[in-house]
Write a protein that holds these residues in place. Structure first.
Motif, PDB file in Angstrom:
ATOM      1  N   PRO A 152       0.807  -1.231   0.000  1.00 28.24           N
ATOM      2  CA  PRO A 152       0.000   0.000   0.000  1.00 28.24           C
ATOM      3  C   PRO A 152       0.836   1.275   0.000  1.00 28.24           C
ATOM      4  O   PRO A 152       0.360   2.333  -0.429  1.00 28.24           O
ATOM      5  CB  PRO A 152      -0.833  -0.124   1.285  1.00 28.24           C
ATOM      6  CG  PRO A 152      -0.069  -1.089   2.146  1.00 28.24           C
ATOM      7  CD  PRO A 152       0.580  -2.043   1.193  1.00 28.24           C
ATOM      8  N   GLU A 153       2.101   1.173   0.462  1.00 26.89           N
ATOM      9  CA  GLU A 153       2.968   2.347   0.443  1.00 26.89           C
ATOM     10  C   GLU A 153       3.314   2.776  -0.980  1.00 26.89           C
ATOM     11  O   GLU A 153       3.778   3.906  -1.194  1.00 26.89           O
ATOM     12  CB  GLU A 153       4.255   2.059   1.232  1.00 26.89           C
ATOM     13  CG  GLU A 153       5.273   1.161   0.546  1.00 26.89           C
ATOM     14  CD  GLU A 153       4.925  -0.334   0.568  1.00 26.89           C
ATOM     15  OE1 GLU A 153       5.728  -1.131   0.037  1.00 26.89           O
ATOM     16  OE2 GLU A 153       3.862  -0.690   1.120  1.00 26.89           O
ATOM     17  N   LEU A 154       3.085   1.891  -1.946  1.00 28.16           N
ATOM     18  CA  LEU A 154       3.378   2.199  -3.347  1.00 28.16           C
ATOM     19  C   LEU A 154       2.118   2.544  -4.138  1.00 28.16           C
ATOM     20  O   LEU A 154       2.189   2.735  -5.351  1.00 28.16           O
ATOM     21  CB  LEU A 154       4.085   1.005  -4.005  1.00 28.16           C
ATOM     22  CG  LEU A 154       5.430   0.597  -3.400  1.00 28.16           C
ATOM     23  CD1 LEU A 154       5.958  -0.666  -4.078  1.00 28.16           C
ATOM     24  CD2 LEU A 154       6.450   1.727  -3.505  1.00 28.16           C
ATOM     25  N   LYS A 155       0.991   2.611  -3.469  1.00 29.91           N
ATOM     26  CA  LYS A 155      -0.280   2.817  -4.161  1.00 29.91           C
ATOM     27  C   LYS A 155      -0.289   4.169  -4.868  1.00 29.91           C
ATOM     28  O   LYS A 155      -0.104   5.209  -4.234  1.00 29.91           O
ATOM     29  CB  LYS A 155      -1.431   2.743  -3.160  1.00 29.91           C
ATOM     30  CG  LYS A 155      -2.804   2.751  -3.819  1.00 29.91           C
ATOM     31  CD  LYS A 155      -3.906   2.550  -2.796  1.00 29.91           C
ATOM     32  CE  LYS A 155      -4.183   3.837  -2.051  1.00 29.91           C
ATOM     33  NZ  LYS A 155      -5.420   3.763  -1.248  1.00 29.91           N
ATOM     34  N   PRO A 156      -0.499   4.179  -6.179  1.00 33.35           N
ATOM     35  CA  PRO A 156      -0.529   5.456  -6.901  1.00 33.35           C
ATOM     36  C   PRO A 156      -1.901   6.120  -6.811  1.00 33.35           C
ATOM     37  O   PRO A 156      -2.902   5.490  -6.440  1.00 33.35           O
ATOM     38  CB  PRO A 156      -0.237   5.027  -8.343  1.00 33.35           C
ATOM     39  CG  PRO A 156      -0.871   3.668  -8.439  1.00 33.35           C
ATOM     40  CD  PRO A 156      -0.664   3.031  -7.080  1.00 33.35           C
ATOM     41  N   THR A 157      -1.923   7.371  -7.162  1.00 33.37           N
ATOM     42  CA  THR A 157      -3.199   8.041  -7.434  1.00 33.37           C
ATOM     43  C   THR A 157      -3.638   7.643  -8.838  1.00 33.37           C
ATOM     44  O   THR A 157      -2.895   7.848  -9.807  1.00 33.37           O
ATOM     45  CB  THR A 157      -3.038   9.566  -7.349  1.00 33.37           C
ATOM     46  OG1 THR A 157      -2.654   9.913  -6.026  1.00 33.37           O
ATOM     47  CG2 THR A 157      -4.325  10.269  -7.719  1.00 33.37           C
ATOM     48  N   ILE A 158      -4.799   7.025  -8.952  1.00 33.28           N
ATOM     49  CA  ILE A 158      -5.325   6.619 -10.260  1.00 33.28           C
ATOM     50  C   ILE A 158      -6.505   7.530 -10.583  1.00 33.28           C
ATOM     51  O   ILE A 158      -7.553   7.467  -9.934  1.00 33.28           O
ATOM     52  CB  ILE A 158      -5.772   5.145 -10.265  1.00 33.28           C
ATOM     53  CG1 ILE A 158      -4.592   4.235  -9.897  1.00 33.28           C
ATOM     54  CG2 ILE A 158      -6.332   4.768 -11.642  1.00 33.28           C
ATOM     55  CD1 ILE A 158      -4.970   2.768  -9.792  1.00 33.28           C
ATOM     56  N   LYS A 159      -6.325   8.373 -11.582  1.00 37.40           N
ATOM     57  CA  LYS A 159      -7.390   9.309 -11.932  1.00 37.40           C
ATOM     58  C   LYS A 159      -8.571   8.617 -12.593  1.00 37.40           C
ATOM     59  O   LYS A 159      -9.728   9.023 -12.405  1.00 37.40           O
ATOM     60  CB  LYS A 159      -6.835  10.408 -12.846  1.00 37.40           C
ATOM     61  CG  LYS A 159      -5.866  11.354 -12.139  1.00 37.40           C
ATOM     62  CD  LYS A 159      -5.487  12.509 -13.055  1.00 37.40           C
ATOM     63  CE  LYS A 159      -4.597  13.517 -12.333  1.00 37.40           C
ATOM     64  NZ  LYS A 159      -4.239  14.663 -13.221  1.00 37.40           N
TER      65      LYS A 159
END
Length: 312
Positions: free
Chosen positions: A119-126
């Motif tokens: 989860p620390e690598l979770k990107p913002t996905i528009k």
């Protein structure tokens, strides 16, 4: 069978020399090399084609537009999650569009793995896009898809990623990078059901047209040849279903690619059996036939994803 001649950034021998036939084939924990191909795109833009980190086959591709906007196609399996997440962090941690071609975990599993394991690598996905057939259709034609997919979609809701359905004819513009949706899934095609429900994407960037096929099977690919032949020619094609038991020869002939990208593992490229004597050529896979198709079609530039590729 004729010897396949590939004109790639590496000779064929080098491309498959990731592992020699007399070495054991890796069962995970890989950290593959990254090779750079310069001058591939005119006017900026990049495309990263990722190799598997686990044992299984996968498809993971990251596009960066000339404006620096990021799009992901599929991503890979759960074992590929950390590598994909770290790359996205390097690129700023924002994904403008994330496309998933079909409902198999070696295509959406990396996103699932980022959500559940990294989860620390979770990107913002528009914006997240896919088109999966209904569960009752899978229950009848490929029931093994439903339980993993249900878990994945539950994770998407938990992490507040709301998908938008892909529909034929849609075009997405990322500033010098466009994606067009070429097909809808066809519920009347029930053989090789989930693979044939793959959504094909036509990407255009830096003077190149790129056809991403997912795991498209012979039946659905032949339908595209019949229905949209004028839209099929592309400079670059991703080999369907990791290079074998995928799209038909007629489909690749209609695409007329100059460049082929193989999202293929080392053991599949070498046609290695899972049991017994595990040497090159011992397996049941059809990939050598597809290699010969491309030789016949004079596709001289080919890249095998037994390593990461960075096309610039």
């Amino acid at each position: 069978m004729q010897k396949l001649l590939l004109r790639t950034a590496f000779a064929l021998a080098a491309a498959v020399a990731v592992l020699r036939a007399d070495e054991p084939y890796r069962h995970g924990g890989r950290t593959p090399e990254r090779s750079v191909v310069k001058g591939f795109f005119a006017g900026g833009g990049r495309m990263y084609c990722l190799s598997n980190r686990g044992f299984g086959q996968m498809l993971g591709t990251v596009f960066v537009s000339p404006e620096g906007r990021v799009a992901v196609v599929d991503g890979g399996d759960v074992a590929d999650a950390e590598a994909l997440g770290r790359l996205l962090k390097e690129l700023g941690g924002v994904v403008e569009r994330w496309f998933i071609t079909h409902n198999h975990s070696d295509h959406w599993g990396a996103l699932h793995g980022i959500m559940t394991r990294h989860p620390e690598l979770k990107p913002t996905i528009k914006s997240l896009h896919y088109a999966f057939p209904p569960e009752d259709w899978f229950a009848q034609h490929e029931p093994d898809c439903n339980a993993p997919s249900r878990n994945f979609r539950g994770q998407l809701q938990q992490h507040r990623y709301w998908p938008h359905p892909l529909k034929k004819g849609e075009v997405y513009d990322l500033g010098g990078l466009t994606f067009e949706v070429l097909n809808d899934y066809d519920l009347s095609i029930t053989r090789n059901a989930c693979n044939n429900a793959s959504i094909c994407l036509s990407a255009k960037m830096g003077g190149k047209s790129i056809l991403v096929t997912g795991d498209l099977g012979a039946e659905a690919s032949d339908k595209l040849v019949r229905e949209i032949p004028a839209k099929l020619p592309h400079d670059v094609v991703f080999m369907s279903h990791h290079g074998q038991f995928g799209a038909s020869r007629a489909f690749y002939a209609a695409v007329r690619p100059k460049v082929a990208i193989w999202p293929t593992t080392d053991w599949l490229w070498d046609n290695v059996a899972f049991q017994g004597v595990r040497t090159a050529g011992s397996g049941p896979f059809q990939i050598n036939y597809v290699k010969c198709w491309l030789q016949d079609l004079k596709v001289r530039e080919q890249y095998v994803c037994t390593r990461d590729w960075d096309f610039q």
